[in-house]
Design an enzyme around this catalytic site. Structure first.
Site, PDB file in Angstrom:
ATOM      1  N   ASP A   1       1.978 -38.504  43.635  1.00  0.00           N
ATOM      2  CA  ASP A   1       2.574 -37.235  44.302  1.00  0.00           C
ATOM      3  C   ASP A   1       4.119 -37.483  44.480  1.00  0.00           C
ATOM      4  OD1 ASP A   1       0.271 -35.972  44.467  1.00  0.00           O
ATOM      5  OD2 ASP A   1       0.251 -35.955  46.988  1.00  0.00           O
TER       6      ASP A   1
ATOM      7  N   LYS B   1       0.446 -32.527  55.184  1.00  0.00           N
ATOM      8  CA  LYS B   1      -0.370 -31.409  54.482  1.00  0.00           C
ATOM      9  C   LYS B   1      -1.576 -32.224  54.310  1.00  0.00           C
ATOM     10  CE  LYS B   1       0.124 -30.204  50.128  1.00  0.00           C
ATOM     11  NZ  LYS B   1      -1.128 -30.178  49.486  1.00  0.00           N
ATOM     12  N   ASN B   2      -1.447 -33.083  53.497  1.00  0.00           N
ATOM     13  CA  ASN B   2      -2.749 -33.760  52.839  1.00  0.00           C
ATOM     14  C   ASN B   2      -3.731 -34.277  54.035  1.00  0.00           C
ATOM     15  OD1 ASN B   2      -2.029 -32.658  50.702  1.00  0.00           O
ATOM     16  ND2 ASN B   2      -1.844 -34.945  49.577  1.00  0.00           N
TER      17      ASN B   2
ATOM     18  N   SER C   1     -11.300 -41.519  44.606  1.00  0.00           N
ATOM     19  CA  SER C   1     -10.995 -39.864  44.754  1.00  0.00           C
ATOM     20  C   SER C   1     -10.845 -39.760  46.192  1.00  0.00           C
ATOM     21  CB  SER C   1     -12.067 -38.828  44.048  1.00  0.00           C
ATOM     22  OG  SER C   1     -11.962 -37.720  44.858  1.00  0.00           O
ATOM     23  N   VAL C   2      -9.597 -39.299  46.540  1.00  0.00           N
ATOM     24  CA  VAL C   2      -9.212 -38.941  47.861  1.00  0.00           C
ATOM     25  C   VAL C   2      -9.954 -37.829  48.428  1.00  0.00           C
ATOM     26  CG1 VAL C   2      -7.216 -37.943  49.292  1.00  0.00           C
ATOM     27  CG2 VAL C   2      -6.736 -39.654  47.443  1.00  0.00           C
TER      28      VAL C   2
ATOM     29  N   ARG D   1      -6.649 -26.438  45.511  1.00  0.00           N
ATOM     30  CA  ARG D   1      -7.934 -27.189  45.218  1.00  0.00           C
ATOM     31  C   ARG D   1      -8.737 -27.959  46.428  1.00  0.00           C
ATOM     32  NH1 ARG D   1     -10.439 -30.596  41.599  1.00  0.00           N
ATOM     33  NH2 ARG D   1     -10.581 -32.730  42.750  1.00  0.00           N
TER      34      ARG D   1
ATOM     35  N   CYS E   1      -2.722 -26.732  42.056  1.00  0.00           N
ATOM     36  CA  CYS E   1      -1.769 -27.273  40.605  1.00  0.00           C
ATOM     37  C   CYS E   1      -2.526 -27.170  39.404  1.00  0.00           C
ATOM     38  CB  CYS E   1      -1.389 -28.417  41.461  1.00  0.00           C
ATOM     39  SG  CYS E   1      -0.248 -28.408  42.569  1.00  0.00           S
TER      40      CYS E   1
ATOM     41  N   ARG F   1       3.980 -24.448  49.521  1.00  0.00           N
ATOM     42  CA  ARG F   1       2.671 -24.944  49.877  1.00  0.00           C
ATOM     43  C   ARG F   1       2.765 -26.313  50.428  1.00  0.00           C
ATOM     44  NH1 ARG F   1      -0.664 -25.990  44.734  1.00  0.00           N
ATOM     45  NH2 ARG F   1      -1.846 -26.908  46.317  1.00  0.00           N
TER      46      ARG F   1
ATOM     47  N   ASP G   1     -16.963 -33.243  40.461  1.00  0.00           N
ATOM     48  CA  ASP G   1     -18.008 -33.907  40.262  1.00  0.00           C
ATOM     49  C   ASP G   1     -18.190 -35.149  41.215  1.00  0.00           C
ATOM     50  OD1 ASP G   1     -15.923 -35.090  39.027  1.00  0.00           O
ATOM     51  OD2 ASP G   1     -17.389 -36.147  37.809  1.00  0.00           O
ATOM     52  N   LEU G   2     -17.263 -35.812  42.085  1.00  0.00           N
ATOM     53  CA  LEU G   2     -17.392 -36.798  42.776  1.00  0.00           C
ATOM     54  C   LEU G   2     -17.762 -36.210  44.141  1.00  0.00           C
ATOM     55  CD1 LEU G   2     -14.759 -39.280  41.670  1.00  0.00           C
ATOM     56  CD2 LEU G   2     -17.234 -39.378  40.897  1.00  0.00           C
TER      57      LEU G   2
ATOM     58  N   ARG H   1      -9.247 -31.706  36.846  1.00  0.00           N
ATOM     59  CA  ARG H   1      -9.512 -31.926  38.350  1.00  0.00           C
ATOM     60  C   ARG H   1     -10.827 -31.489  38.680  1.00  0.00           C
ATOM     61  NH1 ARG H   1      -4.141 -30.717  41.936  1.00  0.00           N
ATOM     62  NH2 ARG H   1      -4.750 -32.675  42.916  1.00  0.00           N
ATOM     63  N   PRO H   2     -11.786 -32.068  38.291  1.00  0.00           N
ATOM     64  CA  PRO H   2     -13.174 -31.551  38.557  1.00  0.00           C
ATOM     65  C   PRO H   2     -13.465 -31.942  39.864  1.00  0.00           C
ATOM     66  CG  PRO H   2     -13.117 -33.486  37.223  1.00  0.00           C
ATOM     67  CD  PRO H   2     -11.785 -33.133  37.312  1.00  0.00           C
TER      68      PRO H   2
ATOM     69  N   ILE I   1      -3.205 -41.090  37.448  1.00  0.00           N
ATOM     70  CA  ILE I   1      -4.116 -40.260  38.227  1.00  0.00           C
ATOM     71  C   ILE I   1      -4.582 -39.008  37.588  1.00  0.00           C
ATOM     72  CG2 ILE I   1      -4.488 -39.464  40.514  1.00  0.00           C
ATOM     73  CD1 ILE I   1      -4.232 -42.466  40.491  1.00  0.00           C
TER      74      ILE I   1
HETATM   75  C1  UD1 Z   1      -5.404 -35.688  46.594  1.00  0.00           C
HETATM   76  C2  UD1 Z   1      -4.194 -35.172  47.310  1.00  0.00           C
HETATM   77  C3  UD1 Z   1      -3.242 -34.903  46.088  1.00  0.00           C
HETATM   78  C4  UD1 Z   1      -3.008 -36.067  45.248  1.00  0.00           C
HETATM   79  C5  UD1 Z   1      -4.187 -36.681  45.141  1.00  0.00           C
HETATM   80  C6  UD1 Z   1      -4.164 -38.173  44.384  1.00  0.00           C
HETATM   81  C7  UD1 Z   1      -4.960 -33.679  49.030  1.00  0.00           C
HETATM   82  C8  UD1 Z   1      -5.017 -32.290  49.572  1.00  0.00           C
HETATM   83  N1  UD1 Z   1      -4.388 -33.818  47.792  1.00  0.00           N
HETATM   84  O1  UD1 Z   1      -5.868 -34.510  45.514  1.00  0.00           O
HETATM   85  O2  UD1 Z   1      -1.891 -34.434  46.662  1.00  0.00           O
HETATM   86  O3  UD1 Z   1      -2.072 -35.935  44.384  1.00  0.00           O
HETATM   87  O4  UD1 Z   1      -5.098 -36.853  46.125  1.00  0.00           O
HETATM   88  O5  UD1 Z   1      -3.586 -39.005  45.182  1.00  0.00           O
HETATM   89  O6  UD1 Z   1      -5.022 -34.517  49.949  1.00  0.00           O
HETATM   90  N2  UD1 Z   1     -11.534 -36.345  40.138  1.00  0.00           N
HETATM   91  C9  UD1 Z   1     -12.703 -36.248  39.526  1.00  0.00           C
HETATM   92  N3  UD1 Z   1     -13.842 -35.707  40.078  1.00  0.00           N
HETATM   93  C10 UD1 Z   1     -13.847 -35.480  41.473  1.00  0.00           C
HETATM   94  C11 UD1 Z   1     -12.555 -35.619  42.180  1.00  0.00           C
HETATM   95  C12 UD1 Z   1     -11.364 -36.193  41.458  1.00  0.00           C
HETATM   96  O7  UD1 Z   1     -12.843 -36.449  38.350  1.00  0.00           O
HETATM   97  O8  UD1 Z   1     -14.813 -34.941  42.092  1.00  0.00           O
HETATM   98  C13 UD1 Z   1     -10.378 -36.751  39.322  1.00  0.00           C
HETATM   99  C14 UD1 Z   1      -9.281 -35.998  39.617  1.00  0.00           C
HETATM  100  O9  UD1 Z   1      -9.414 -34.985  38.425  1.00  0.00           O
HETATM  101  C15 UD1 Z   1      -8.041 -36.682  39.403  1.00  0.00           C
HETATM  102  C16 UD1 Z   1      -8.470 -38.025  40.178  1.00  0.00           C
HETATM  103  O10 UD1 Z   1      -9.812 -38.036  40.213  1.00  0.00           O
HETATM  104  O11 UD1 Z   1      -7.896 -37.122  37.865  1.00  0.00           O
HETATM  105  C17 UD1 Z   1      -7.725 -38.026  41.377  1.00  0.00           C
HETATM  106  O12 UD1 Z   1      -8.142 -37.179  42.329  1.00  0.00           O
HETATM  107  P1  UD1 Z   1      -8.380 -36.885  43.716  1.00  0.00           P
HETATM  108  O13 UD1 Z   1      -7.767 -38.382  44.305  1.00  0.00           O
HETATM  109  O14 UD1 Z   1      -9.852 -36.497  44.225  1.00  0.00           O
HETATM  110  O15 UD1 Z   1      -7.246 -36.112  44.241  1.00  0.00           O
HETATM  111  P2  UD1 Z   1      -7.334 -34.855  45.256  1.00  0.00           P
HETATM  112  O16 UD1 Z   1      -8.262 -35.097  46.594  1.00  0.00           O
HETATM  113  O17 UD1 Z   1      -7.852 -33.813  44.342  1.00  0.00           O
END
Ligand code: UD1
Length: 422
Positions: free
Chosen positions: A308, A22-23, A166-167, A94, A118, A400, A126-127, A123-124, A330
């Site tokens: 996850d 999915k991801n 951030s992923v 998200r 979720c 999902r 900003d990045l 989960r902002p 995380i």
């Molecule tokens: C993706 C995965 C999710 C997994 C997560 C971490 C998808 C669709 N979802 O989520 O299943 O749990 O990676 O492996 O691929 N953050 C910020 N600012 C940002 C972006 C992220 O502060 O702009 C923080 C988030 O709040 C969180 C952390 O960074 O605490 C990790 O988030 P991120 O790696 O971005 O995860 P997702 O891409 O949302």
């Protein structure tokens, strides 16, 4: 609303057939907007998040076709007819924020509702915005929507420094850099296999990417063009879930997946006493040969232990002999499965971002509530080992992210029923 009824105590064994990740599929489908020609995808899982993504794509003007039998999707967006991703779709997922970069690349404007998804922490985004700003976009927040604009000429190659890998933000940055004029460097990029899958698509569409799989990606943008059908990688989180489901029942389950996708998970399972082997048909097999030992783990970005899989591991460790510890780094608030596991008889204690697990506990069936996607998976794992019957409510969370979950569990020998509940 559907619920799952599981009668615990059956030993699971056999090979589980994995769905596409999915991801990986979500960012790939959004990348389908980056060209005005048709893109084809294979191995797309039939999940509600995929349907949400397809509706978002249709909403901005794409023609999409999902052949659910063949698991193929085509995305064809000759013209972007709207640059808005509305609240009603975005709030359920998200990852909708991933539409931002392709829309800006195509038409220089995007309005995307701030995401939901979720309920695991703030989960902002900003990045994501910071990366796109580095490439020339500007943003403001209007009525719950992020409104982005880009000067004519599109994204311009630049340096992006992430404070955290951030992923999603790495995927946003990759899509924008691939469509940008010039060369960009992403520092501290996330290294998840799903990001490499997206990179492979972008390369076959004409971008140049050096450093794939590493934390420094150098991308030279191009006018992106269509390419041959792209096959989505298998779902490593799904694989880990079934391997653990097998272990908790004292069984052995195998899955066809590259061991490198699961290195940290398999090493933790080995530490917990599982026998891990690679079979002749290129599967990873995990067997419980004589009980489980306690372990201490900390979640971390790839190649660390995936957040996850944290909930599923916690369920498994309720059956280990002794004291285990889980630290979540995380996401804040990702222990919503804890009270529900306690209702099944688990001995767990939350200390900030740690959970102490005392095992083994005699789990007993109960009515429990799924709270998020992976939390639901942990309840299933616990239910498989519980005495008697467990009813898991609100399984739309599972829909999902887990394709045909009850059928796959059944094929491994579980006694599980999907039922309608009023
Ligand atoms: C993706 C995965 C999710 C997994 C997560 C971490 C998808 C669709 N979802 O989520 O299943 O749990 O990676 O492996 O691929 N953050 C910020 N600012 C940002 C972006 C992220 O502060 O702009 C923080 C988030 O709040 C969180 C952390 O960074 O605490 C990790 O988030 P991120 O790696 O971005 O995860 P997702 O891409 O949302």
């Amino acid at each position: 609303m559907d619920c799952l009824r599981i009668v615990g105590g059956q030993r699971l064994s056999g090979k589980v057939s994995l769905s596409g990740a999915k991801n990986a599929a979500l960012p790939l489908l959004f990348a389908g907007l980056l060209t005005d020609k048709k893109l084809q995808f294979e191995n797309i899982p039939n999940l509600s998040d995929i349907h949400t993504t397809l509706r978002l794509l249709e909403g901005v003007g794409a023609e999409v076709e999902f052949n659910e039998l063949k698991k193929t999707v085509s995305v064809f967006c000759p013209a972007v007819t709207s640059c808005e991703a509305p609240y009603d779709l975005v709030r359920t997922m998200r990852a909708s924020i991933l539409i931002l970069a392709p829309l800006l690349a195509r038409v220089g404007e995007a309005r995307v509702s701030l995401p939901g998804g979720c309920a695991i922490g703030a989960r902002p985004v900003d990045l994501h915005l910071m990366a796109l700003e580095a490439l020339g976009a500007t943003f403001n927040l209007e009525n719950g929507y992020v409104h982005g604009t880009l000067k004519s000429g599109g994204f311009l190659g630049s340096e992006i420094h992430f404070p955290f890998p951030s992923v999603g933000a790495t995927e946003t940055a990759l899509m924008a850099c691939a469509a940008a004029t010039g060369t960009s460097v992403i520092h501290n990029a996330a290294r998840e296999p799903e990001i490499t899958d997206l990179s492979m698509l972008l390369v076959s569409m004409g971008a140049k990417i050096e450093g794939m799989g590493s934390s420094k990606l150098t991308i030279t943008g191009a006018k992106l063009r269509p390419t041959k059908a792209h096959r989505v990688i298998p779902d490593r989180i799904e694989a880990a879930t079934y391997l653990m489901a097998g272990l908790i029942t004292g069984g052995n389950v195998s899955a066809e997946i590259t061991g490198e996708f699961l290195t940290s998970v398999l090493s933790v399972l080995r530490d917990a006493g599982a026998q891990v082997s690679e079979t002749q048909d290129h599967c990873i097999e995990v067997a419980n040969r004589g009980g489980l030992s306690p372990v201490k783990i900390t979640t971390a970005p790839f190649p660390g232990f995936p957040t996850d899989v944290q909930a599923q591991l916690m369920a498994l460790l309720t059956q280990a002999e002794g004291h285990s510890e889980i630290e979540e780094t995380i996401f804040e608030n990702r222990f919503m499965h804890v009270p529900e596991l306690i209702r099944l008889g688990a001995r767990l204690r939350i200390r900030g971002n740690h959970v102490d697990v005392e095992g083994p506990s005699a789990l007993q069936g109960a009515i429990v509530m799924a709270t998020d996607l992976r939390a639901s998976a942990s309840l299933i794992i616990a239910a498989l080992a519980a005495k008697g019957e467990t009813k898991i409510r609100r399984i739309y969370h599972l829909d999902r992210g887990y394709e045909d979950l009850h059928l796959k569990l059944k094929s491994l020998g579980a006694e599980v029923y999907r039922e309608r509940e009023n």
